[in-house]
Design an enzyme around this catalytic site. Structure first.
Site, PDB file in Angstrom:
ATOM      1  CG  ASN A 113      -1.936  -1.123   1.187  1.00 37.14           C
ATOM      2  OD1 ASN A 113      -1.965  -1.897   0.238  1.00 37.14           O
ATOM      3  ND2 ASN A 113      -2.739  -1.251   2.228  1.00 37.14           N
ATOM      4  CB  THR A 158     -19.065  37.517 -28.332  1.00 40.47           C
ATOM      5  OG1 THR A 158     -20.092  38.240 -29.016  1.00 40.47           O
ATOM      6  CG2 THR A 158     -18.009  38.494 -27.825  1.00 40.47           C
ATOM      7  CG  HIS A 159     -22.854  35.088 -28.705  1.00 38.17           C
ATOM      8  ND1 HIS A 159     -23.719  34.505 -27.803  1.00 38.17           N
ATOM      9  CD2 HIS A 159     -22.544  36.299 -28.172  1.00 38.17           C
ATOM     10  CE1 HIS A 159     -23.933  35.326 -26.773  1.00 38.17           C
ATOM     11  NE2 HIS A 159     -23.227  36.416 -26.972  1.00 38.17           N
ATOM     12  CB  SER A 281     -11.305  12.302 -47.487  1.00 36.55           C
ATOM     13  OG  SER A 281     -12.356  11.535 -48.041  1.00 36.55           O
ATOM     14  CE  LYS A 287     -12.968  17.633 -46.406  1.00 37.22           C
ATOM     15  NZ  LYS A 287     -14.017  17.035 -45.577  1.00 37.22           N
ATOM     16  CG  ASN A 289     -10.590  15.976 -43.622  1.00 38.27           C
ATOM     17  OD1 ASN A 289     -11.140  16.942 -44.139  1.00 38.27           O
ATOM     18  ND2 ASN A 289     -10.766  14.729 -44.037  1.00 38.27           N
ATOM     19  CD  GLU A 294     -12.018  16.982 -36.997  1.00 41.22           C
ATOM     20  OE1 GLU A 294     -12.709  17.687 -37.742  1.00 41.22           O
ATOM     21  OE2 GLU A 294     -11.595  15.868 -37.338  1.00 41.22           O
ATOM     22  CE1 TYR A 321      -4.640  -0.245  -1.995  1.00 42.06           C
ATOM     23  CE2 TYR A 321      -5.636  -2.252  -1.142  1.00 42.06           C
ATOM     24  CZ  TYR A 321      -5.091  -1.536  -2.190  1.00 42.06           C
ATOM     25  OH  TYR A 321      -5.009  -2.097  -3.433  1.00 42.06           O
ATOM     26  CD  GLN A 326      -5.313  -3.670  -8.781  1.00 45.81           C
ATOM     27  OE1 GLN A 326      -4.630  -4.177  -7.914  1.00 45.81           O
ATOM     28  NE2 GLN A 326      -6.040  -4.390  -9.605  1.00 45.81           N
ATOM     29  CE  LYS A 329      -1.281   0.512  -9.905  1.00 48.14           C
ATOM     30  NZ  LYS A 329      -0.784  -0.879  -9.771  1.00 48.14           N
TER      31      LYS A 329
HETATM   32  N1  ARG Z   1      -1.946  -3.476  -7.017  1.00 53.05           N
HETATM   33  C1  ARG Z   1      -2.344  -2.904  -5.781  1.00 53.05           C
HETATM   34  C2  ARG Z   1      -2.878  -1.471  -5.974  1.00 53.05           C
HETATM   35  O1  ARG Z   1      -2.550  -0.883  -6.940  1.00 53.05           O
HETATM   36  C3  ARG Z   1      -1.202  -2.875  -4.840  1.00 53.05           C
HETATM   37  C4  ARG Z   1      -1.606  -2.844  -3.415  1.00 53.05           C
HETATM   38  C5  ARG Z   1      -2.214  -4.132  -3.010  1.00 53.05           C
HETATM   39  N2  ARG Z   1      -2.539  -4.083  -1.628  1.00 53.05           N
HETATM   40  C6  ARG Z   1      -3.428  -4.902  -1.070  1.00 53.05           C
HETATM   41  N3  ARG Z   1      -3.653  -4.748   0.191  1.00 53.05           N
HETATM   42  N4  ARG Z   1      -4.064  -5.813  -1.756  1.00 53.05           N
HETATM   43  O2  ARG Z   1      -3.603  -0.983  -5.159  1.00 53.05           O
END
Ligand code: ARG
Length: 463
Positions: A113, A158-159, A281, A287, A289, A294, A321, A326, A329
């Site tokens: 953690n 504007t607009h 295109s 074209k 583009n 975008e 935790y 997770q 991430k």
């Molecule tokens: N892969 C886990 C995460 O990103 C790592 C931590 C896992 N900890 C746990 N108590 N299961 O959170």
């Protein structure tokens, strides 16, 4: 999934489908974090040596092996097997396979953690410096365009309707100023992640005299983040903050993209996108583009969504935790790398942008002089509202002056006739110094690992 690879395995079989589900994208995403995890592990091990948990030889072996893992990870050669659950497990397995008990001791005084938070913060610090450098490059390009087009008359809108005479230089400077506004937010985010989480363990510390200040120093963090539970409660929250900054910048780029799509339309033609940044295109041979713009706009929308995703995941959790975290991430890794890419791509577009000053000038409608005609009458003593009503009765009849005369007359602070790029250049210079200082500081931290690979074999030395 073999019994021995998971750190917590006690011999009871885990359902294969549940295993896959809980592991998720971790093996792939953690590939980006391994080098940072190795760096944090080197600092942690150095501290464990100081408090007597590791012997001198164990430490030098760990530093050497961690350096090798980080180097492999940088070359994209450190794989995390699906049955290893995550990068932290892969790293410990590798250390144990190579070093035996030293590898089995490295997790003393920590939890995955705090380990994952450490790796994410080390990764994010570097990305924020990289983002700032690229952002400043883009600001510099916008300022060059602002300087070159300071006399280019065009309609101000504007607009999406013509409002008043303005200049293309004023437009580019507005975007430069907007992006410079993000710098203090980046620094705030940097300061937030510039605190060591290590020693939090699972959230409540451990019964060992951990030297958290030493670990923070070794990793070049400003200080440890104090309360061990606050460290854990910060997961998700930090991601939200970092993605807020990323989304702020991306949104500005998305709006610039929308402006440039309009300005480069067949009808307006104020600017032209170079062939190298436009796409064709499959059916219409003529074209070219603005797909790139975008997609910048759409990626900016996604980034705002990434921030919302993180808020939704961490927002309702009890303290401490939870595995939910997770899933913050992926949005962080992809969002923060993504905004760096957006800034770089916009740089390619601006670098090759061509301006058609004549079309900018010719597009200005005579009626945009109406407000100036009102002010001419105000200057002669007429009350504003009466002058407004008279001009409104016949706006086209008010015309007399050239557009350029009109915007030049707007010479108070910030107006098109008083374009002052000096302060922006000063901010740019100051930003560059920040990037250089932080960049050097962050690079120096890696000596903790690279010195372990030095030919004299002085693997980390005494703590
Ligand atoms: N892969 C886990 C995460 O990103 C790592 C931590 C896992 N900890 C746990 N108590 N299961 O959170």
């Amino acid at each position: 999934m073999s019994a021995s690879t998971r750190l917590w395995d006690k011999g009871e079989p885990l359902d294969a489908r549940v295993a896959r589900f809980t592991v998720g994208r971790d093996p792939e995403l953690d590939g980006q974090l391994i080098a940072y995890d190795a760096l944090a592990s080197a600092a942690h091990a150095t501290m464990l040596r100081k408090i007597g948990v590791l012997g001198a030889e164990e430490l030098s072996g760990l530093l050497r092996e961690l350096a090798a893992c980080a180097a492999e990870a940088r070359r994209g050669e450190f794989g995390v097997a699906a049955d290893e659950e995550d990068g932290h497990t892969a790293l410990e397995n590798r250390l144990t396979a190579r070093l035996g008990d030293a590898g089995r001791r490295v997790h003393t005084g920590r939890s995955r953690n705090d380990q994952v938070i450490a790796a994410l913060r080390l990764w994010a610090r570097e990305r924020l410096v990289e983002l700032t450098g690229r952002l400043l490059d883009l600001v510099q390009q916008l300022l060059s365009l602002a300087e070159a087009q300071r006399e280019t008359t065009m309609p101000g809108y504007t607009h999406t309707r013509q409002a008043m005479p303005s200049t293309l230089g004023h437009f580019f400077a507005a975007h430069a100023e907007g992006l410079l506004d993000a710098l203090p937010w980046i620094r705030t985010a940097f300061a937030h992640v510039d605190r060591s989480p290590l020693g939090s363990a699972s959230g409540y510390g451990v019964a060992l005299p951990l030297d958290r200040v030493l670990v923070a120093e070794l990793l070049g963090f400003a200080r440890p983040q104090a309360n061990t539970l606050a460290v854990q409660n910060d997961r998700g929250r930090t991601e939200y903050l970092l993605l807020a900054v990323a989304a702020l910048i991306a949104t500005d780029l998305g709006r610039l993209a929308t402006d440039l799509i309009g300005f480069s339309s067949d009808e307006l033609g104020y600017v032209r996108l170079a062939a190298a940044v436009t796409t064709g295109s499959s059916i219409m041979p003529q074209k070219r583009n603005p797909d790139v713009l975008e997609l910048i706009r759409a990626q900016a929308a996604r980034l705002r969504q990434r921030q919302a995703e993180v808020a939704a995941i961490y927002g309702g959790l009890a303290s401490g935790y939870h595995r939910d975290l997770q899933l913050t991430k992926e949005p962080l890794l992809e969002g923060l790398s993504g905004v760096i890419d957006l800034v770089a791509v916009m740089g390619r577009v601006l670098e090759t942008l061509q301006v058609d000053a004549e079309r900018c000038r010719a597009a200005l409608l005579p009626a945009t002089a109406a407000t100036d005609e009102v002010y001419r009458r105000v200057a002669a003593g007429q009350p504003f509202r009466l002058a407004y009503r008279e001009v409104a009765a016949d706006p086209a009849g008010a015309v007399g002056s050239e557009g350029a005369e009109l915007w030049r007359a707007r010479c108070h602070l910030g107006a098109p006739g008083a374009l002052d790029l000096h302060d922006y250049r000063a901010a740019l210079h100051e930003g560059r110094q920040w990037v250089a200082t932080k960049g050097q500081h962050l690079a120096a931290v890696w000596a903790l690992l690279t010195s372990a690979l030095a030919p004299d074999g002085d693997a980390g030395g005494e703590p």
